[in-house]
Design an enzyme around this catalytic site. Sequence first.
Site, PDB file in Angstrom:
ATOM      1  CB  CYS A   1      -1.149   0.051   1.201  1.00 29.42           C
ATOM      2  SG  CYS A   1      -2.161   1.290   1.081  1.00 29.42           S
TER       3      CYS A   1
ATOM      4  CB  CYS B   1      -7.332  -1.555   5.940  1.00 33.27           C
ATOM      5  SG  CYS B   1      -6.826  -1.669   4.274  1.00 33.27           S
TER       6      CYS B   1
END
Length: 361
Positions: free
Chosen positions: A102, A199
């Site tokens: 990410c 997440c």
Amino acid sequence: MKTALIAMSGGVDSSVAAWRMVQAGYSCVGATMRLYENEDLAAPRVGTCCSLEDVEDARAVAAKIGIPYYVFNFKEDFSGQVMDRFVSAYEQGITPNPCIDCNRYLKFDRMYRRARELGLSCVVTGHYARICRGENGRWLLKKGPDPGKDQSYVLYAMTQEQLAHTQFPLGELTKEQVRAIALEQGFVNAKKHDSQDICFVPDGDYAAFICRRTGRDYPEGNFIDPEGNVLGRHRGIIHYTIGQRRGLGVSGGRPLYVKEIRPEDNTVVLADNDRLYEREALAADFNWIAFEAPTEPIRVKARARYHQPEQDATARVLPDGRVQVVFDQGQRALTRGQALVLYQGDTVVGGGTIAATGISG
């Protein structure tokens, strides 16, 4: 006019980073990355980043410090560069680090490109790390001052161009100082807990997420020992990582751990703890930061997991560009897919992804 795009996650760190940039005289724009829709997960969203609550917290802080705020739709990028990589790794018996992906593909690539499109000079995040210019003219990535919060490990993939156009305003601060600033400024998230989970897998059930995303079932296979003797049956290789002990369902009269995952014949190798130790790791896709790839072996401190203490090692570059790292002492459960990051003092020399391990001991 000095300008900056602030990556605001809704947490206290990025909020204080934004405030510090405003105080430093920058014209700032705050932005949160929308990475997926909640219904894509089919799981609760408690205790993670990137939720609707996080967006509202970021928006509130941006309004309080007087900067414009946007939400950027990067769902397609996140799906391909993070979630698909995550699934593919587990299918290959590899344990990935999606937070590093990410950072690499979203925060410091997609976000940086958006900053340039908007005519903004740098990207700002709330990472606990430092950037400075070395005597050799290269941009250096250095540890943050608080060993418990240092995030340099997950930033090893940053390029010279990215480092030149990134700022970490929390680089010299501790978490306690950051919270104190947030409380003083009256930020809504001043006491908000840090997100701990991946997440898009908020319940921690990686295998269930993979099955939902692919629509596939993963076949059972044999647990074997290092000599090839069958010890029992496993539930599918996506359920296991190197070093795992819990949830194996095998009673061998002694503790057994996952030593190796072999997708080619759908077997999982179990072994005693002392057989998990190896001295060599081979890192691929290596990114040199402090200097160009050295032509001779170098002494380094190496970290093969996020919070692992640094270990003495020697690194040398192979003809194909991969980096062989030989540790002075055996390391437990070196794992393909994890980042291997090299340090000299508080400076990140570079890092790559563990592609193979060897040399028991």
